[in-house]
Design a protein around this motif. Structure first.
Motif, PDB file in Angstrom:
ATOM      1  N   UNK A 176      81.555 -18.817  38.397  1.00 33.53           N
ATOM      2  CA  UNK A 176      80.155 -18.487  38.107  1.00 33.53           C
ATOM      3  C   UNK A 176      79.874 -18.708  36.628  1.00 33.53           C
ATOM      4  N   UNK A 177      78.848 -19.500  36.339  1.00 34.64           N
ATOM      5  CA  UNK A 177      78.375 -19.678  34.967  1.00 34.64           C
ATOM      6  C   UNK A 177      77.329 -18.618  34.684  1.00 34.64           C
ATOM      7  N   UNK A 178      77.389 -18.026  33.486  1.00 34.97           N
ATOM      8  CA  UNK A 178      76.426 -16.998  33.113  1.00 34.97           C
ATOM      9  C   UNK A 178      76.208 -17.063  31.613  1.00 34.97           C
ATOM     10  N   UNK A 179      75.461 -16.124  31.083  1.00 33.26           N
ATOM     11  CA  UNK A 179      75.125 -16.139  29.657  1.00 33.26           C
ATOM     12  C   UNK A 179      75.455 -14.809  29.000  1.00 33.26           C
ATOM     13  N   UNK A 180      76.009 -14.894  27.794  1.00 29.90           N
ATOM     14  CA  UNK A 180      76.154 -13.744  26.904  1.00 29.90           C
ATOM     15  C   UNK A 180      75.452 -14.128  25.608  1.00 29.90           C
ATOM     16  N   UNK A 181      74.534 -13.296  25.147  1.00 25.51           N
ATOM     17  CA  UNK A 181      73.800 -13.579  23.913  1.00 25.51           C
ATOM     18  C   UNK A 181      73.682 -12.297  23.110  1.00 25.51           C
ATOM     19  N   UNK A 182      73.533 -12.454  21.782  1.00 26.25           N
ATOM     20  CA  UNK A 182      73.400 -11.267  20.950  1.00 26.25           C
ATOM     21  C   UNK A 182      72.946 -11.599  19.550  1.00 26.25           C
ATOM     22  N   UNK A 183      72.535 -10.565  18.842  1.00 26.53           N
ATOM     23  CA  UNK A 183      72.142 -10.689  17.442  1.00 26.53           C
ATOM     24  C   UNK A 183      72.689  -9.498  16.661  1.00 26.53           C
ATOM     25  N   UNK A 184      72.903  -9.721  15.365  1.00 30.15           N
ATOM     26  CA  UNK A 184      73.339  -8.642  14.482  1.00 30.15           C
ATOM     27  C   UNK A 184      74.844  -8.486  14.376  1.00 30.15           C
ATOM     28  N   UNK A 185      75.620  -9.371  14.978  1.00 33.36           N
ATOM     29  CA  UNK A 185      77.079  -9.320  14.940  1.00 33.36           C
ATOM     30  C   UNK A 185      77.599 -10.704  15.298  1.00 33.36           C
ATOM     31  N   UNK A 186      78.888 -10.938  15.069  1.00 37.66           N
ATOM     32  CA  UNK A 186      79.455 -12.262  15.339  1.00 37.66           C
ATOM     33  C   UNK A 186      80.384 -12.315  16.535  1.00 37.66           C
ATOM     34  N   UNK A 187      81.048 -11.206  16.841  1.00 42.36           N
ATOM     35  CA  UNK A 187      81.994 -11.214  17.951  1.00 42.36           C
ATOM     36  C   UNK A 187      81.696 -10.070  18.911  1.00 42.36           C
ATOM     37  N   UNK A 188      82.177 -10.253  20.133  1.00 39.28           N
ATOM     38  CA  UNK A 188      81.995  -9.229  21.158  1.00 39.28           C
ATOM     39  C   UNK A 188      83.264  -9.140  21.997  1.00 39.28           C
TER      40      UNK A 188
END
Length: 169
Positions: A68-80
């Motif tokens: 399954x392809x999906x998305x992870x996105x974010x702002x205010x940090x570089x790693x998760x």
């Protein structure tokens, strides 16, 4: 006492202003302050486009897999970090009587470089790829070894829920 004519007086005042008057000016009162400007970002993270998987084995002695392809996105940090979980540990599918174990793998940037996930154990240090989910940028794969599904292939379907949690670091 002779007073200068108004025309002479205006000329003298103009000359005095233009040259920087020797006549003392009225004292000025001043004050000042400073403001430190800081641009801050509130951390935000989102996971989107996660779909259900319907897995069918492709042949005997082969693992049954689903991607399954999906998305992870974010702002205010570089790693998760990403944590895959299940109501059971390890990852299991059930038909109510029999259990089938499965493995989960994660690919953060669709490069084909995968990391095996273990139920409830975070996979840290994943680079954020996008600030929004305009497109898919990650994948997970479920793999069911042939030794798990072949003995119970006439007992299906087997179901289970895989949970996925992402957290900023």
């Amino acid at each position: 006492m002779k007073f200068p004519s108004p025309k002479t007086l205006i000329s003298a005042i103009s000359l005095s202003v233009a040259l920087g008057s020797a006549i003392p000016a009225l004292s000025q009162v001043t004050d000042s302050a400073q403001s430190m400007i800081t641009l801050s970002f509130v951390e935000s993270i989102v996971i989107d486009n996660v779909n259900d998987l319907n897995i069918t084995p492709t042949g005997p002695n082969q693992p049954a897999t689903g991607l399954d392809l999906f998305c992870v996105a974010g702002t205010g940090f570089q790693t998760f970090s990403i944590t895959f979980g299940s109501t059971t540990m390890p990852f299991e599918l059930s038909n109510g009587t029999f259990i089938v174990n499965y493995d989960v793998f994660f690919d953060n940037d669709l490069s084909g470089i995968i990391t095996q996930a273990f139920a409830g154990v975070p996979i840290p240090g994943q680079m954020i790829q996008n600030t929004d989910c305009a497109s898919d940028n990650a994948a997970f794969e479920v793999s069911i070894p042939a030794a798990e599904w072949q003995p119970v292939q006439n007992q299906g379907p087997f179901t289970g829920t895989l949970s996925i949690m992402v957290a900023s670091e």
